[in-house]
Structure formats: structure tokens, C-alpha cells
Write an enzyme that holds these catalytic residues in place. Structure first.
Site, PDB file in Angstrom:
ATOM      1  N   ASP A 101      -2.663  -1.896  -5.463  1.00 25.32           N
ATOM      2  CA  ASP A 101      -3.219  -0.726  -4.780  1.00 25.32           C
ATOM      3  C   ASP A 101      -3.710   0.285  -5.817  1.00 25.32           C
ATOM      4  O   ASP A 101      -2.908   0.828  -6.580  1.00 25.32           O
ATOM      5  CB  ASP A 101      -2.148  -0.097  -3.890  1.00 25.32           C
ATOM      6  CG  ASP A 101      -2.625   1.149  -3.152  1.00 25.32           C
ATOM      7  OD1 ASP A 101      -3.831   1.476  -3.236  1.00 25.32           O
ATOM      8  OD2 ASP A 101      -1.800   1.801  -2.494  1.00 25.32           O
ATOM      9  N   ASP A 151      -0.843   8.178  -7.744  1.00 25.12           N
ATOM     10  CA  ASP A 151       0.456   8.441  -7.110  1.00 25.12           C
ATOM     11  C   ASP A 151       1.641   8.326  -8.066  1.00 25.12           C
ATOM     12  O   ASP A 151       2.543   9.171  -8.035  1.00 25.12           O
ATOM     13  CB  ASP A 151       0.679   7.484  -5.930  1.00 25.12           C
ATOM     14  CG  ASP A 151      -0.319   7.697  -4.805  1.00 25.12           C
ATOM     15  OD1 ASP A 151      -1.003   8.738  -4.811  1.00 25.12           O
ATOM     16  OD2 ASP A 151      -0.413   6.814  -3.934  1.00 25.12           O
ATOM     17  N   LEU A 157       0.831  -1.198   0.000  1.00 23.34           N
ATOM     18  CA  LEU A 157       0.000   0.000   0.000  1.00 23.34           C
ATOM     19  C   LEU A 157       0.863   1.244   0.000  1.00 23.34           C
ATOM     20  O   LEU A 157       2.037   1.207   0.383  1.00 23.34           O
ATOM     21  CB  LEU A 157      -0.931  -0.008   1.217  1.00 23.34           C
ATOM     22  CG  LEU A 157      -1.880  -1.203   1.313  1.00 23.34           C
ATOM     23  CD1 LEU A 157      -2.673  -1.143   2.610  1.00 23.34           C
ATOM     24  CD2 LEU A 157      -2.803  -1.276   0.117  1.00 23.34           C
ATOM     25  N   CYS A 158       0.270   2.340  -0.403  1.00 27.37           N
ATOM     26  CA  CYS A 158       0.941   3.636  -0.435  1.00 27.37           C
ATOM     27  C   CYS A 158       1.551   3.910   0.939  1.00 27.37           C
ATOM     28  O   CYS A 158       0.886   3.639   1.946  1.00 27.37           O
ATOM     29  CB  CYS A 158      -0.078   4.714  -0.807  1.00 27.37           C
ATOM     30  SG  CYS A 158       0.660   6.341  -0.980  1.00 27.37           S
ATOM     31  N   PRO A 159       2.764   4.379   0.991  1.00 24.20           N
ATOM     32  CA  PRO A 159       3.595   4.910  -0.080  1.00 24.20           C
ATOM     33  C   PRO A 159       4.604   3.915  -0.652  1.00 24.20           C
ATOM     34  O   PRO A 159       5.471   4.301  -1.425  1.00 24.20           O
ATOM     35  CB  PRO A 159       4.331   6.049   0.612  1.00 24.20           C
ATOM     36  CG  PRO A 159       4.604   5.498   1.981  1.00 24.20           C
ATOM     37  CD  PRO A 159       3.344   4.690   2.310  1.00 24.20           C
TER      38      PRO A 159
END
Length: 74
Positions: free
Chosen positions: A38, A44, A11-13
Site C-alpha cells: 500500500d 502513514d 490497506l490503511c490503517p
């Protein structure tokens, strides 16, 4: 030359961080194929590439994964 990175289930980041690490290892003009799950990467990664001067060549959304092709520029 194309390099592949698998960031599925991250998942981000983390996908952005992994791309940044890989960009430092490849030559200008090389591409990186990123396999992700994701949906945040859809925003992003293009935003990161714009800030850092790289180019998203392709985005494919499949049923269970997202594939992005990024080219290292300059």
C-alpha cells in the site's frame, strides 16, 4: 535484533495497526522490517513514528513492494 512483518495486500490503517502491535513486543533499539504494498505507508508510517517517538531508518520502493525499517526508540 530485527523483526519482520509482512503487511502486503493490507490497506490503511492495517499496516499502522500491525506496526503498533509489533512495537509493543520488541525491545528499545530493535528494528522492524515491514514489507508492504500500500503506497499509503510512505506517509502513514513516518507520521505514526513521529507521533509515537520511533524512527524510520530506511524506505525502499521496489517495483511491487515497499520496505520500511523502523527502530523502536524509548
Amino acid at each position: 535484533m530485527q523483526t519482520n512483518i509482512d503487511v502486503k495486500r493490507l490497506l490503511c490503517p492495517m499496516p499502522v495497526i500491525r506496526l503498533g502491535e509489533m512495537i509493543d513486543k520488541v525491545e528499545v533499539g530493535d528494528t522492524i522490517e515491514m514489507l508492504a504494498t500500500d503506497p499509503g505507508v510512505l506517509h502513514d508510517i513516518p507520521a505514526w513514528c513521529k507521533v509515537h517517538g520511533h524512527k524510520v531508518l530506511e524506505i525502499q520502493e521496489k517495483s511491487d513492494e515497499i520496505i520500511l525499517i523502523v527502530e523502536k526508540i524509548g
